[in-house]
Design an enzyme around this catalytic site. Structure first.
Site, PDB file in Angstrom:
ATOM      1  CE  LYS A  61      -4.151  -1.958   0.514  1.00  0.00           C
ATOM      2  NZ  LYS A  61      -5.294  -1.724  -0.398  1.00  0.00           N
ATOM      3  CE  LYS A  93     -10.445  -4.828  -3.890  1.00  0.00           C
ATOM      4  NZ  LYS A  93     -10.082  -3.703  -2.996  1.00  0.00           N
TER       5      LYS A  93
END
Length: 385
Positions: free
Chosen positions: A200, A298
């Protein structure tokens, strides 16, 4: 043609029927005596939906550009039918815009009792989708439970019903959240069994994050910025530097509203640019051709497996890359998504590995690779301890 066969042809398709019948019936068995004969699959029962809130406990504080958290709320669902139970899950990270209360309010409006045939997924899920706008995770938990139930009714895993080769599952990345060099190094060392890491960025310490990971390992890296960069030229400069560091792609580098800047960046970047927060449902796929190199599917955004399958088909037709990801989830939702993983370029299905209180057992990561089992439906069982 008897009713059971009509149901299977309608719900699974002819190709999947050919896959399911030999195992459930056997070539020499008569339908009236087979233990899972098609005439016994669908009776006159009614589906019953139940649900409850649950709080996932993260092993480490999880930080992305914009927020940190130690827990993730979810809603767990069950659909009971003729002695079998299909399991589903709605994961609710803050940015998704749903809550346990909103999910349960939505689910209280879902009346599956009006359907006596759980194989009619198009009709059932169209009804669920029509109840209210939005509520994507709430819809996903119904979709997942229905698919799990369907697989259990024919005693087959979903990947087999869909004709997907489980040997083609990809490796999955393991996510390293934004943190101090000391913690990042520790997390990277803990993830030594993984063949790729997802890092990230967007917290102001991007180069430090990558350099810290690289001080520990040389495995490939996926980068997820979570809309954390704002300047397209600086973003382009970073993609060139990241390419030199063994990064394979950059996920959602700029705000999802910066469509023109994203298209410019995609056209010049040495790395693929993947849509995440900008990408939600099937209708978005064609709109993003030329804006992004690919999409991150997702289940909590796509409303579940049914639409996720269609997204893969459309993206492939448009020559776009496909990634399948997850939120922080139990093995329920992760294992459901993993059923589709042999069809994609990249997988980031580690959400169940980030929590300490998983209620289920399902897909495993063996030598860094997603490994599907032969359990029916989405491939999970409840943990006994």
């Amino acid at each position: 043609m008897n009713r059971g066969r009509r149901v299977l042809l309608k719900g699974l398709g002819a190709g999947a029927l050919a896959t399911a019948l030999p195992t459930t019936m056997g070539a020499a068995q008569d339908a009236s005596t087979a233990p899972h004969s098609t005439t016994d699959l669908i009776r006159n029962g009614k589906m019953k939906l139940s649900f409850r809130p649950y709080e996932l406990q993260l092993k480490h504080t999880f930080t992305v550009a914009g927020n940190s958290r130690d827990t993730t709320p979810v809603v767990l669902t069950e659909i009971q039918y003729e002695g079998l139970t299909g399991y589903g899950e709605a994961s609710l990270p803050p940015y998704l815009g749903e809550s346990q209360q909103s999910v349960m309010q939505f689910l209280s409006k879902v009346k599956l009792e009006s359907f006596d045939d759980p194989f009619l997924l198009d009709e059932i899920l169209a009804y669920v989708d029509s109840i209210e706008e939005g509520n994507r995770a709430a819809k996903a938990c119904v979709d997942i439970a229905l698919h799990d139930l369907m697989g259990k009714l024919v005693n087959q895993p979903l990947h087999r019903l869909w004709g997907i080769n489980p040997a083609n599952t990809p490796v999955t990345s393991f996510t390293i959240g934004i943190d101090t060099p000391e913690v990042v190094k520790m997390k990277t060392e803990e993830a030594a069994r993984f063949k790729v890491l997802k890092v990230k960025l967007g917290g102001g310490n991007d180069r430090e994050m990558i350099e810290t990971v690289r001080s520990v390992t040389d495995v490939p890296i996926y980068v997820d910025v979570n809309q954390g960069w704002t300047d397209k030229q600086q973003a382009l400069d970073m993609t060139h530097w990241l390419a030199e560091q063994g990064v394979e792609f950059v996920e959602q580098p700029l705000p999802k509203t910066a469509v023109e800047d994203l298209a410019w960046l995609t056209s010049k970047s040495p790395l693929p640019i993947i849509a995440d927060e900008a990408f939600q449902r099937l209708g978005d796929v064609a709109d993003f051709q030329g804006v992004y190199s690919g999409i991150n599917i997702k289940l909590m955004k796509s409303t579940g497996l049914r639409e996720a399958q269609k997204m893969i088909t459309v993206a492939r037709a448009l020559d776009m890359k496909v990634m399948i990801g997850c939120m922080t989830e139990t093995s329920c939702a992760v294992s459901a998504a993993a059923q589709l993983s042999p069809l994609v370029d990249w997988a980031d299905l580690d959400g169940n590995l980030l929590i300490s209180n998983d209620l289920y057992e399902g897909v495993k990561v063996i030598d860094g690779k997603l490994t599907l089992n032969n359990l029916p439906g989405i491939g999970i069982r409840k943990r006994t301890a």
